[in-house]
Write an enzyme that holds these catalytic residues in place. Sequence first.
Site, PDB file in Angstrom:
ATOM      1  N   TYR A   1       1.977  27.834 -16.908  1.00 14.68           N
ATOM      2  CA  TYR A   1       2.266  26.961 -15.765  1.00 14.68           C
ATOM      3  C   TYR A   1       1.288  25.793 -15.710  1.00 14.68           C
ATOM      4  CZ  TYR A   1      -1.728  29.088 -13.423  1.00 14.68           C
ATOM      5  OH  TYR A   1      -2.994  29.488 -13.117  1.00 14.68           O
TER       6      TYR A   1
ATOM      7  N   ARG B   1      -8.767  26.082  -3.306  1.00 11.50           N
ATOM      8  CA  ARG B   1     -10.225  25.872  -3.279  1.00 11.50           C
ATOM      9  C   ARG B   1     -10.771  26.371  -1.953  1.00 11.50           C
ATOM     10  NH1 ARG B   1      -8.330  20.463  -5.789  1.00 11.50           N
ATOM     11  NH2 ARG B   1      -6.969  20.847  -4.049  1.00 11.50           N
TER      12      ARG B   1
ATOM     13  N   ARG C   1      -9.726  30.351  -5.907  1.00  7.44           N
ATOM     14  CA  ARG C   1     -10.993  30.149  -6.600  1.00  7.44           C
ATOM     15  C   ARG C   1     -12.143  30.423  -5.639  1.00  7.44           C
ATOM     16  NH1 ARG C   1     -12.474  24.263  -8.721  1.00  7.44           N
ATOM     17  NH2 ARG C   1     -12.947  23.943  -6.531  1.00  7.44           N
TER      18      ARG C   1
ATOM     19  N   MET D   1       5.954 -12.465 -22.289  1.00  7.03           N
ATOM     20  CA  MET D   1       6.049 -13.237 -23.508  1.00  7.03           C
ATOM     21  C   MET D   1       6.630 -14.602 -23.180  1.00  7.03           C
ATOM     22  SD  MET D   1       4.933 -11.192 -25.753  1.00  7.03           S
ATOM     23  CE  MET D   1       5.416 -12.240 -27.098  1.00  7.03           C
TER      24      MET D   1
ATOM     25  N   THR E   1      -9.201  20.935 -16.083  1.00  5.21           N
ATOM     26  CA  THR E   1      -9.373  19.800 -16.995  1.00  5.21           C
ATOM     27  C   THR E   1     -10.150  18.643 -16.369  1.00  5.21           C
ATOM     28  OG1 THR E   1      -7.101  19.209 -16.455  1.00  5.21           O
ATOM     29  CG2 THR E   1      -7.483  20.306 -18.548  1.00  5.21           C
TER      30      THR E   1
ATOM     31  N   GLY F   1       8.226 -11.422 -18.261  1.00  3.65           N
ATOM     32  CA  GLY F   1       7.242 -12.467 -17.941  1.00  3.65           C
ATOM     33  C   GLY F   1       6.026 -12.452 -18.835  1.00  3.65           C
TER      34      GLY F   1
ATOM     35  N   LYS G   1      16.068  -7.221 -26.950  1.00  2.94           N
ATOM     36  CA  LYS G   1      16.948  -8.353 -26.669  1.00  2.94           C
ATOM     37  C   LYS G   1      17.818  -8.655 -27.883  1.00  2.94           C
ATOM     38  CE  LYS G   1      15.298 -11.576 -24.064  1.00  2.94           C
ATOM     39  NZ  LYS G   1      14.643 -12.766 -23.468  1.00  2.94           N
TER      40      LYS G   1
ATOM     41  N   ARG H   1      13.019 -17.246 -27.872  1.00  3.59           N
ATOM     42  CA  ARG H   1      12.530 -16.214 -26.944  1.00  3.59           C
ATOM     43  C   ARG H   1      11.945 -15.049 -27.711  1.00  3.59           C
ATOM     44  NH1 ARG H   1      16.050 -16.516 -21.904  1.00  3.59           N
ATOM     45  NH2 ARG H   1      17.646 -18.031 -22.464  1.00  3.59           N
TER      46      ARG H   1
ATOM     47  N   ARG I   1      20.483  -5.524 -21.125  1.00  2.00           N
ATOM     48  CA  ARG I   1      19.497  -4.475 -21.433  1.00  2.00           C
ATOM     49  C   ARG I   1      19.606  -3.410 -20.343  1.00  2.00           C
ATOM     50  NH1 ARG I   1      14.181  -8.160 -19.934  1.00  2.00           N
ATOM     51  NH2 ARG I   1      14.875  -8.719 -17.857  1.00  2.00           N
TER      52      ARG I   1
ATOM     53  N   CYS J   1      -5.082  23.548 -13.897  1.00  2.50           N
ATOM     54  CA  CYS J   1      -5.130  23.159 -12.492  1.00  2.50           C
ATOM     55  C   CYS J   1      -5.931  21.891 -12.285  1.00  2.50           C
ATOM     56  CB  CYS J   1      -5.666  24.305 -11.623  1.00  2.50           C
ATOM     57  SG  CYS J   1      -7.364  24.742 -12.026  1.00  2.50           S
TER      58      CYS J   1
END
Lengths: 890, 890
Positions: free
Chosen positions: A865, A575, A631, A108, A781, A106, A27, A97, A353, A845
Site C-alpha cells: 500500500y 502520528r 506510530r 516556442m 520516505t 507560448g 503539431k 512554427r 491537438r 507513508c
Amino acid sequence: MPRPWIYYFGNDKADGSSKLKNLLGGKGANLAEMVNLGIPVPPGFTISTEVCTTYYDQDNQYPEGLKEEMQANLAKIEASMNRKFGDLKIPLLLSVRSGARISMPGMMDTVLNLGLNDETVQGLAEAAQDERFALDSYRRFIQMYSDVVLGLDRTRFENLLEEEKEKSKVRLDTHLKAENWRSVVKSFKDYVLRVTGKEFPQDAMSQLWGAIGAVFNSWMNKRAIEYRRINNIPSEWGTAVNIQAMVFGNMGNDCATGVAFTRDPGTGDKKFFGEFLINAQGEDVVAGIRTPQPINIAGKTPENQHLSSMEEVLPECYQTLVEIYQNLEKHYRDMQDIEFTIEKGKVWMLQTRNGKRTAQAAVKIAVDMKDEGLIDKKTAVLRVDPAQIDQLLHPTLDPKAKQDIIAKGLPASPGAATGQVVFTAEEATKCYEQGRKVILVRLETSPEDIHGMHVAQGILTARGGMTSHAAVVARGMGKCCITGCETLQVDQEGKKFMVGKHVIREGEFITLNGSTGDVILGEVPTVEAELSGDFGKLMEWVDEFRTLKVRANADTPHDAGVARKFGAEGIGLCRTEHMFFEEDRIGAVREMILADDREGRREALEKLRPMQTGDFVGIFREMKDVPVTIRLLDPPLHEFLPHSEEEIEQVANRLGYSVDRIKAKLESLHEFNPMLGHRGCRLGITYPEIYEMQARAIMEAAVDLVQKEGYSIIPEIMIPLVGHVGELKIMREVVSVTCEKVLKEKNTELKYLIGTMIELPRAALTADQVATEADFFSFGTNDLTQTTFGFSRDDVGKFLPVYLEKKILPRDPFVVLDLDGVGRLVQHAVDLGRKTKPQIKLGICGEHGGDPASVTFCHEIGLNYVSCSPYRVPVARLAAAHAALAEKKD
Amino acid sequence: MPRPWIYYFGNDKADGSSKLKNLLGGKGANLAEMVNLGIPVPPGFTISTEVCTTYYDQDNQYPEGLKEEMQANLAKIEASMNRKFGDLKIPLLLSVRSGARISMPGMMDTVLNLGLNDETVQGLAEAAQDERFALDSYRRFIQMYSDVVLGLDRTRFENLLEEEKEKSKVRLDTHLKAENWRSVVKSFKDYVLRVTGKEFPQDAMSQLWGAIGAVFNSWMNKRAIEYRRINNIPSEWGTAVNIQAMVFGNMGNDCATGVAFTRDPGTGDKKFFGEFLINAQGEDVVAGIRTPQPINIAGKTPENQHLSSMEEVLPECYQTLVEIYQNLEKHYRDMQDIEFTIEKGKVWMLQTRNGKRTAQAAVKIAVDMKDEGLIDKKTAVLRVDPAQIDQLLHPTLDPKAKQDIIAKGLPASPGAATGQVVFTAEEATKCYEQGRKVILVRLETSPEDIHGMHVAQGILTARGGMTSHAAVVARGMGKCCITGCETLQVDQEGKKFMVGKHVIREGEFITLNGSTGDVILGEVPTVEAELSGDFGKLMEWVDEFRTLKVRANADTPHDAGVARKFGAEGIGLCRTEHMFFEEDRIGAVREMILADDREGRREALEKLRPMQTGDFVGIFREMKDVPVTIRLLDPPLHEFLPHSEEEIEQVANRLGYSVDRIKAKLESLHEFNPMLGHRGCRLGITYPEIYEMQARAIMEAAVDLVQKEGYSIIPEIMIPLVGHVGELKIMREVVSVTCEKVLKEKNTELKYLIGTMIELPRAALTADQVATEADFFSFGTNDLTQTTFGFSRDDVGKFLPVYLEKKILPRDPFVVLDLDGVGRLVQHAVDLGRKTKPQIKLGICGEHGGDPASVTFCHEIGLNYVSCSPYRVPVARLAAAHAALAEKKD
C-alpha cells in the site's frame, strides 16, 4: 533509403501521420493526419525533430542534405498554392512554427508572413486587393521577425506603433490606414538598421533560414527550459519546425481566425466551444489583446452576449467547422483543441491537438466518451492524469459565506483560491518562499510569468479570453484562474489595482472563484470537494484496475473521516505527537518532560493515558474494520517545551516550576542537529515508559471497541526511526509485554502487529535483520530522503532552488521520489525484507505516497500500500490504476 | 561416542590439550597441556564450555550425564592425591575456578579450599599438623563461598575479622592464633545463618555444585558483561570450570605462592620476572594486600630491595621453576604468565597462559623471539596487536621539563599521563563525559573500577604490586599505571590524598610517569614517541606483508611531517577549512562571507589566495613525491562568523561593518540541522568562486614546486559532500577550467586528479554514476556513519551510552566501522564504482582509517589506501599487515 529530414503535407496527401509524433512533433503529426483525413490544411512541410537533435549534437550545424530537401518541398507548396516564394507578383508567404512532441504553449517562437519584403508586399497588396492589409502584415512580420530571430525588444516596436497612433490621433489599430502602416513599416525598418547596423533582411530565403534557426535556438531558451523542468520534458526530445503556406484571416470581413475545443475544456460539457475574431490573425486571439467573440450561440455568456457569434455571422463556415471538428473528435477519440483561419470564406485548419482541460473536464470527458462508446473503461481511466485531479479534491467556496463580489471575469480555470495580491512573478515567488499564499494579478500573462503562476494560488488577468495564455497555462497547472476581467485597472508600478470604488493594494486579500469568474474582496471560507457523479463513477473504474492499496496519513478522527470519504482503505500513518500538543494535555506532556526520574514521568504519563485512549477510540471508530497504523512518539522532546521568555514564564507559573528549571531542561535538550538526534525510538529506548503508556492506550482503545461494540480491529503499532534491529527488538519487547498485560487484564485475545518505519539508510541496508523483529515495514520516505541525500528539509531552501535551476536535480526529491538514490535503497530494503519474511507487509507513508510518479514506483516494486494525505488519496488511487494498466500493457 | 562434558588431567596424562582451548578455556587447556609436558600440576578436571552454553540454552539446567562424569573424575583425583573428598581424616580439598577462552582477569569468581566443614577442618589440621592453618583455610573458604556462591557482602566478613583483631589487640592477620580463627569461623557461620536463615553448607558435594553454579552464573554478571563489551568477546563463548586438588602455599615457611612472567611484561626484557609470598595463598599476591617479594635477585628494585627473593630463600624450588618456565616458553613459543604454589618444598604449577604485556614489551618480545629463532617474521608481526601499539605512539614526558616528584610507586604500565585527580570510577566517567582528562587514584582497584579505568588517562594505586589488579588491567588497556605507591594516604571520602606535606584534592592536576613510577605535581609537558629500534624493525617487517597503503589526515606542514615520520605514504585528507581559521586570514574569510555579491566575494578571496597557495606549498614540500589529497572547503559558512555579542562587535569594528549587518548575515545563515545543510559542494555550487580560488591556489603551488624545484606532484583535488553525480559534474567543470587556466598561464602541463568524498548514502548508492565524473573516491566514513544511522555525532551522547549499555550496538560506530550497515554501503559503492571504472582509486579518510578492525575491512574490500590521524599510521600499517596475513592463511 535513409529517413528524410523533411515530411510534406497538403492536397489530401501527407508523408507523415499521427503515428510519427516523436519525429514530427505534435503539431506536424496532426497536420499530416488532418491532411490524410481530407481536411483542408494549408500545404506545408515539417522539418523533423531529428534535425533539431542533430543540430545540437553537431554544435548548431544543420545536417547534410537538409537544404536540398527543403528546396524540393518548398517547390511542392508553391505548386499547390500556385504562388512563388519571394515572387514579386503573387508571393507565397509562409508561417514558421515550432512543434515539439508535447504542446508547450507560448514557449516556442513563431514567425508569420515570412517572405514579405519591400517588393513582395506590393505583390501581396495587389493579389489581395488590399494595400492596408499587406502593409499591416508586413509590419507584423518585421516586428515578429525582429523579436524572434534578431532578438530585438518587442516593446520598442509597440512604442513606435503607439507613436504613429498618437500622431494620427487614433485609438485602435484597426483605425490606422495604409499610409499609417507604411510609415510604421519605415520606422520599424529604420529602428532595425539603427540597432543592428544592418538592413532588415529582404531576401526571402535568408528570412526562412533565419526563422528556422530561431525555432531551434528557442528550444534552449530560458522559458522553454523552465517549462520543460516544471513539466518533466527531457531536452533530448527536440522540436520539429512546421513551414506552411500562410492563409489570411485578416484580409477583410469575410476573413476570420479562431480557436476552439470540441468540448468545453473547463467543464467537459459536450458542446463545441471556441472563440474567434473577424478580420484578424491567429495571434490576436491567443494573445488576448482583443476580447474575442463566441464561436456559437451556445457559447454566449452574460459577459460576451453583446458580441455576435460565428454561427450567426458566418453560418456556412461555422457548419464546415462543425463537420470538421466532429470528424476530428471521432478520429482521435479525444477532445480536440483546434485552430482555424477563414480566408475569404474558405475554412483552413491550422492545427488540431488533444485539448488541455481542467481536471473536472478531463473526468467528465472520459466518462462521457466511455458512455458514448468512443473509448473503453481502461482508456477512460488512463485519460485522466493523476497529477491533475488534485484540483478536484480541494475545497471550493462556502456557498453560505457572504461574498463581496467586486468584479467578474471569465471563468478560465475552475476552483477557488484565496491569497494576498501581488503584481509580479518575482513578488509571487518571494512571498511563496515566505510561506504566504498569493493571487497573481496581471494585465495579461506571458511566458515570463510561468514561475510566478506556478507558486500562486490563483491568477487574475484584466485582459485575455478563455484561450489566453493565462487561461491555458492555469488549466494545465490545475490552478484557479479568471481572465478578461476588463473592469480591472491594474497599476503595476503603484502596486495596486482599482475596480469600481475599490483600491486593492499589494498584500491585501482577495478570493477568486474560478468556476464563476467572481473576484471577491477578502478571504472567503471554503467547503470540501464533492466526490460523487462522474468523478465517483471514474474512481469506481479506477478501483477495478488498481492492485496497490491506498491508505491515508491521518492523526485525528476528523482527518480519518475525510480519508475514508476519499476512499482510503486504512490509515498508514497516525502520528501520535500531534495529540500531545493539544491544549488539554500539553501541560501533562511538559510535566513528563520536566520530571527528574522515571517515577515522575510515569505519573505525568498516567494523566495523559485516558486522553490518548480517547484519541485512539475516536480513530478506530472512524476507520471501523480497516487497518490503522499508529506510530509511537517521534519528535525530540524539546519541541513540546516553550521557547520564548514569555511562554517559559507562563508555563513555569502554570506547572509550578521555576523558570530556571525549564531553562535548564531546554539547555539539556538542546541539539545541534535535532533531525539526527534524540528522537524516534531513541526516546522509546531511553524512556520506555512513554511507549508503554502509548501501547497501553492503543490496546485499551482497541479492546474496548472490540468487546463492547463488536469491532474487528488489528492495531498496527509502529516504532519510528529504527536504524538497527537491536532497537526494534527492545521496543518490540516493551510494547508486546504491555499489550499482553492489557489483554490479560481484560481477559481477552486480540491480534496486533508490531512493525517499524524504514526511514534511515541503515534500516534499509539491514532490512533482512530488521525484518526478523517486524511484522511490517512502512517506508518513511521523507526522512529517508533527508538522510540519503544529507539534506535537511528545513534548510534545503538555501541551495535546492539553485540545484533545480542548474538541473543538478531534475525534481525536488521531497516531492517526487528520487528513484536513482532513495528508490534504489527502498528497492533494496524490499528485497532484503522479503528475503527474511516473504509475507511481510510493506507500505510507504512519506509524502511521496501521494505523488503519481512515486506511486507508480511503489506499484512496480510490489508494495502492499501507499499512504498519503487524505486529499491525495484519489490521486494515489488513480496513479495506482495507471501503474497497474501500464504493467499489463508491458 | 559423544564428546564428554568433562576432561581429566593429572599424573602426566590429560584428556585434553592446548588444542582444545575453545572447549576447555584457556586455563583448562593449558593445565592439560602442562600435564602432557610432564610439568607437576595438581590433578583435576575441566568442565567444558559446552556445559556452560548448554546450561544457558536450557534455562540454567545442567546437561544430562554431567553428574555421572563428575563422580568418575572426582574419583580419579582422589586416587591420585590419595585423599578423599569430604573425608574426615585426610580430606581432599578442591579449588573451583572459571576459565574462558580468553583470560578475563578478576572478572570471574573462584572458590578455594572447597570441601572444608566443621569436621573436615579437623582432618586438615591433623594432616597438616597445623590447626591454625586449617582454621584460617576454613574461614577463607566460608568468606569466599559466602561472597561468590551465597552472594553475601564480603566486607561484612572483613568487619567481623577486624572486630576479632581489635578484641585481640592484634594488627596483622598473621598474628592471630588458632583460637582467634575458631572464634572468627564461628562468627562467620553465625552471620551466614542470621542473614540467609540457613546454616553454612556442610556437605562437600553440595558445596561443589554450588560453586560450579556460581562460576557459570558469574559469566553473566555485570562485571563480566562489561569486560566482554570493552574487549569485544561474544557472550556465546561461555566459560569452562576447572576443579582441581588444592595445594597449599600457606602451610608454613616452606610454602609459598607466586606469579611470574617468563619475560618482563612491562619492557619485554628477556628476564624471568615475578613476585611471590612465603606462607600465603595465591589470592594474597594478586589482590595486592601484602606487597610481594621479587622472585629473583634480578627483579630487585630500589622499592623492594629490602625484601628477600625466592632465588635466595628457596633456591631449589627457584631452580625447578626456572626449568619449568623455560620448558613452557619453548613449548608455547610465547611469553608465559604462570602461577605456582610451593607446598612443603614441592613446586606445583597452577596455571600458564600467554602473558599480557605492554605494547613496548609486545614489540620487544616479538622481535627478540624472531631473532632467537623461536618464531618467524610473520608470527612476530602477528604477535603485536594493532589496537595496543597506539600507546607507543603517544608522547612521553618531556625530559627537559621540571618535574616536582611527590611520590614514587611501581612502574606498572609505561607511558605518561596528565589529568585531574578523581577518586571513584563514577567521578572518572562523569569527568570523561565532560571532556576532562582524569587520573584515577585508588587505594587499590577492583573489577568494579573497570569502567573508570577505561576512561582515565592513568591509574595510581597506593597498594598492590606489578601483578595487582590495577597493573594487569592497565597494561591490557595500554594505560599508564603506577601501583604500590605506599606513601600515599588516600582519603576517598574527603576527596583528597596526602603524600608528605602535600594535600592533593579532587580536580587538581597530577602527572604520572608509568615507566619510572614517578608521581608528579601538576601538568608536565610531553615529547613525541621514539619510533626506532625494535619498533622500527617490526614496522619494516610489517611493510613487507602489507598490501594496503596507509596515508594520513593532515592539514598543516607540521602534521604532514609527523605523518611521514610515522610512515604515512601520502595525505589522504587535507582539510582546507582549518587554514581559514588562522588569525591572519579569518578577516578576509569573513569579508568574503559578508559580501553582498559575487564581486565582493571574489575580492575577499583574492586576499586569501596567496596565503592558501603558501599553505599548499608547505604541505607539498613536506610530502615531496607522495600523493596529497586536498579537500575543498566543507563546513557551513556560519562557522567562520563570530557568535557572541562581544565577538560580533569586535569583528564589526575590525571590518568596518555594522553589528546589524553581521547579525543579519548570521540570521540568514542559521540552520536547523547544519550537518545536513548548506555545506560541502553545496557551497561550491552556490559560490563557485570559492572553489575556483582554492583550485587556483593548489595548482599554482604545485606548478611552482614542479617548475622551480623539480618536484613530481600529482595534486588530488577532492570535492566534499557529493550526493548526486550532477554536483560533481558541475564542480569538476569549475575546478578543471581553473586548473587548465593556471597551466596555460604558466605555460606548462601537469597531471591532476579530481575526485570526491563518498560520505552520503546517496553517493554510495549511485557510485556507478558518480564514478563517471571521479578520478578517485575517498570514503568519508564519519559523515557516512552519521547519515546512515541518522546519528548526529554532536548529539549522540544523549543516547549512545544507553545503546552500548543495552548492547543494542556492540561498539561505538564512530570508532569501529559498522560493517552490517555502513560497511555494506561502502562495499556496495566499491562494487558500483569499479563497475564504471575498474581502475578508480579508492581510499577511506574517516577516523575509522586508524581502527584495526575497520582497516581489516578496508583491506578485504580491496581499497587502495586508508588515511588516518598521523599518530594512528603505524596502527593502520600493522592492522593492514595482519589483514594481509589473515587473507593468505585463508
